[in-house]
Design a protein around this motif. Structure first.
Motif, PDB file in Angstrom:
ATOM      1  N   LYS A 168       0.829  -1.208   0.000  1.00  0.00           N
ATOM      2  CA  LYS A 168       0.000   0.000   0.000  1.00  0.00           C
ATOM      3  C   LYS A 168       0.860   1.253   0.000  1.00  0.00           C
ATOM      4  O   LYS A 168       0.593   2.222  -0.726  1.00  0.00           O
ATOM      5  CB  LYS A 168      -0.936  -0.014   1.218  1.00  0.00           C
ATOM      6  CG  LYS A 168      -1.883   1.171   1.262  1.00  0.00           C
ATOM      7  CD  LYS A 168      -2.819   1.073   2.459  1.00  0.00           C
ATOM      8  CE  LYS A 168      -3.756   2.277   2.513  1.00  0.00           C
ATOM      9  NZ  LYS A 168      -4.658   2.220   3.687  1.00  0.00           N
ATOM     10  N   GLU A 314      -8.484 -17.199  -9.202  1.00  0.00           N
ATOM     11  CA  GLU A 314      -8.062 -16.196  -8.220  1.00  0.00           C
ATOM     12  C   GLU A 314      -8.962 -14.963  -8.310  1.00  0.00           C
ATOM     13  O   GLU A 314      -8.809 -14.155  -9.225  1.00  0.00           O
ATOM     14  CB  GLU A 314      -6.609 -15.771  -8.470  1.00  0.00           C
ATOM     15  CG  GLU A 314      -5.590 -16.819  -8.094  1.00  0.00           C
ATOM     16  CD  GLU A 314      -4.158 -16.303  -8.246  1.00  0.00           C
ATOM     17  OE1 GLU A 314      -3.242 -16.997  -7.782  1.00  0.00           O
ATOM     18  OE2 GLU A 314      -3.965 -15.212  -8.832  1.00  0.00           O
ATOM     19  N   PRO A 315      -9.910 -14.792  -7.401  1.00  0.00           N
ATOM     20  CA  PRO A 315     -10.717 -13.572  -7.377  1.00  0.00           C
ATOM     21  C   PRO A 315      -9.863 -12.380  -6.918  1.00  0.00           C
ATOM     22  O   PRO A 315      -9.215 -12.454  -5.875  1.00  0.00           O
ATOM     23  CB  PRO A 315     -11.815 -13.883  -6.352  1.00  0.00           C
ATOM     24  CG  PRO A 315     -11.720 -15.358  -6.089  1.00  0.00           C
ATOM     25  CD  PRO A 315     -10.305 -15.739  -6.347  1.00  0.00           C
ATOM     26  N   MET A 316      -9.852 -11.307  -7.703  1.00  0.00           N
ATOM     27  CA  MET A 316      -9.028 -10.143  -7.390  1.00  0.00           C
ATOM     28  C   MET A 316      -9.873  -8.914  -7.056  1.00  0.00           C
ATOM     29  O   MET A 316      -9.352  -7.810  -6.958  1.00  0.00           O
ATOM     30  CB  MET A 316      -8.118  -9.820  -8.576  1.00  0.00           C
ATOM     31  CG  MET A 316      -7.236 -10.972  -9.033  1.00  0.00           C
ATOM     32  SD  MET A 316      -6.085 -11.538  -7.780  1.00  0.00           S
ATOM     33  CE  MET A 316      -4.951 -10.151  -7.720  1.00  0.00           C
ATOM     34  N   GLY A 317     -11.188  -9.114  -6.882  1.00  0.00           N
ATOM     35  CA  GLY A 317     -12.065  -7.979  -6.621  1.00  0.00           C
ATOM     36  C   GLY A 317     -12.850  -7.646  -7.867  1.00  0.00           C
ATOM     37  O   GLY A 317     -13.891  -8.236  -8.148  1.00  0.00           O
ATOM     38  N   ASN A 318     -12.341  -6.691  -8.648  1.00  0.00           N
ATOM     39  CA  ASN A 318     -13.061  -6.282  -9.860  1.00  0.00           C
ATOM     40  C   ASN A 318     -12.752  -7.167 -11.059  1.00  0.00           C
ATOM     41  O   ASN A 318     -13.305  -6.983 -12.140  1.00  0.00           O
ATOM     42  CB  ASN A 318     -12.733  -4.823 -10.204  1.00  0.00           C
ATOM     43  CG  ASN A 318     -11.287  -4.643 -10.602  1.00  0.00           C
ATOM     44  OD1 ASN A 318     -10.409  -5.359 -10.122  1.00  0.00           O
ATOM     45  ND2 ASN A 318     -11.017  -3.678 -11.476  1.00  0.00           N
ATOM     46  N   GLU A 319     -11.847  -8.145 -10.879  1.00  0.00           N
ATOM     47  CA  GLU A 319     -11.513  -9.060 -11.966  1.00  0.00           C
ATOM     48  C   GLU A 319     -11.111 -10.407 -11.373  1.00  0.00           C
ATOM     49  O   GLU A 319     -10.902 -10.547 -10.163  1.00  0.00           O
ATOM     50  CB  GLU A 319     -10.383  -8.493 -12.828  1.00  0.00           C
ATOM     51  CG  GLU A 319      -9.119  -8.210 -12.071  1.00  0.00           C
ATOM     52  CD  GLU A 319      -8.091  -7.444 -12.898  1.00  0.00           C
ATOM     53  OE1 GLU A 319      -8.394  -7.092 -14.050  1.00  0.00           O
ATOM     54  OE2 GLU A 319      -6.981  -7.214 -12.387  1.00  0.00           O
ATOM     55  N   SER A 337     -15.197  -9.730 -13.074  1.00  0.00           N
ATOM     56  CA  SER A 337     -15.744 -10.598 -12.021  1.00  0.00           C
ATOM     57  C   SER A 337     -17.263 -10.692 -12.074  1.00  0.00           C
ATOM     58  O   SER A 337     -17.899 -11.012 -11.079  1.00  0.00           O
ATOM     59  CB  SER A 337     -15.304 -10.088 -10.650  1.00  0.00           C
ATOM     60  OG  SER A 337     -15.713  -8.750 -10.460  1.00  0.00           O
TER      61      SER A 337
END
Length: 368
Positions: A168, A314-319, A337
């Motif tokens: 971050k 692998e779910p990455m949030g928006n993809e 996603s």
């Protein structure tokens, strides 16, 4: 500020080990140039030669039009920001930032003004009386940058300055350094092994491998028009997928993988572009984002459906990243996603053939 020019620069160590080979690079005044490549590729050595911390074995180095091969680091009017911050632990933030100016016998009022101005730019005003141990990693890095700013050098050099920070904070700091470049209108040379950093920060990127410059270009040109298989695979995250196969010899060109498990009918315009390679082995490259679950609203593209079984999701949030195998080669697809794919179930994916890249099996140079 100033330009930096390297002409046929080599770094050869005792025993004949060549760390940097025939580098030709022009860094324009106020340009932000990033040297990127895997560990041991020669990028830090190149930066250290610009700084004067490494001797140049062969070639010429010019800063602001002056050859500086034999000029000591302190007389090159450059400032360097290191990976490990290199702050004095017994000094306050103010004293760390002012140290170089004191060595150069600057008047106290001038030192105070420069440090205060730099602290405002970097949001360090409330930390000037603290010592490094009382600061976070990001704050220490800003102090190291501030120490460089107060010098008002001709060229700023950064050697992997964010590699010790968490993910971050790295994103935050790279944004701050980009803003700093715009504000100072400075010439900056930045070394990193992180191609995402390179793509987001650089006006121009120098990709290196084994001490040799592979390609120098703007970020999007590197991404869209890589000159060889190494650059294509290094730039982009996740990396480009590659599979070896053969182009058909007839007029309707088809790429067929080595074992025949992947057959892709190529767009007509590839006949002209790849005509001389008909019937020959080539590497096909396709980026994960050019393998999709849907061909809706994609006019002007040519797709080929491929049936496969998903091995990892692998779910990455928006993809979502999808992993599957063709002929012992692992492929990655990058899809939105909006759907919920299933593991170990036959799935249809679509290869965007208008976005394929092709590389020679002999020298791995691009064929397009």
């Amino acid at each position: 500020m100033a330009d930096v020019i390297l002409k046929n620069v080599y770094k050869i160590y005792e025993g004949g080990n060549t760390a940097v080979q025939d580098v030709n690079l022009e860094i324009k005044d106020r340009e932000f140039v990033v040297l990127v490549g895997p560990s041991g590729c020669g990028k830090s050595t190149t930066l250290r030669m610009i700084a004067g911390l490494e001797e140049i074995s062969k070639g010429e180095l010019f800063i602001d039009g002056k050859q500086v091969n034999d000029v000591s680091p302190k007389d090159r009017d450059i400032a360097m920001v290191f990976q490990n911050y290199a702050l004095y632990p017994h000094m306050t933030v103010f004293e760390n930032m002012a140290f170089g100016l004191k060595l150069r016998k600057f008047p106290k009022e001038e030192i105070k003004k420069r440090v205060t101005d730099a602290a405002k730019i970097l949001n360090l005003e409330e930390y000037l009386e603290r010592k490094p141990k009382a600061l976070s990693g990001g704050q220490r890095q800003r102090v190291a940058v501030g120490r460089a700013i107060v010098r008002k050098p001709k060229v700023f050099l950064f050697d992997e300055p964010l590699s010790n920070l968490d993910a971050k904070l790295r994103v935050q700091m790279r944004t701050e350094i980009s803003r700093l470049h715009q504000r100072l209108e400075a010439t900056m040379v930045y070394v990193t092994h992180d191609q995402v950093e390179a793509m987001t920060m650089g006006d121009k990127i120098v990709v290196m491998k084994d001490g040799i410059v592979q390609q120098i270009d703007a970020p999007l040109n590197l991404y869209n028009y890589p000159v060889n298989k190494f650059v294509a695979g290094f730039i982009g995250s996740p990396a480009m997928n590659f599979i070896k196969g053969k182009l058909s010899p007839d007029s309707n060109m088809v790429f067929t993988s080595a074992k025949g498990n992947l057959s892709l009918p190529l767009p007509e315009n590839y006949n002209q572009k790849l005509g001389e390679y008909k019937g020959r082995e080539v590497w096909l490259g396709i980026r994960p984002e050019d393998i999709t679950d849907s061909v809706q609203n994609r006019e002007g593209h040519q797709f080929s459906a491929v049936e496969t079984v998903l091995e990892v999701i692998e779910p990455m949030g928006n993809e979502i990243f999808l992993y599957f195998t063709i002929e012992d080669v692992q492929f990655t697809a990058r899809i939105p996603s909006r759907i919920k794919p299933s593991l170990n179930v036959k799935t249809i994916l679509h290869f965007d053939l208008s976005k394929c890249h092709f590389f020679s099996c002999d020298n791995e140079k691009t064929l397009l």
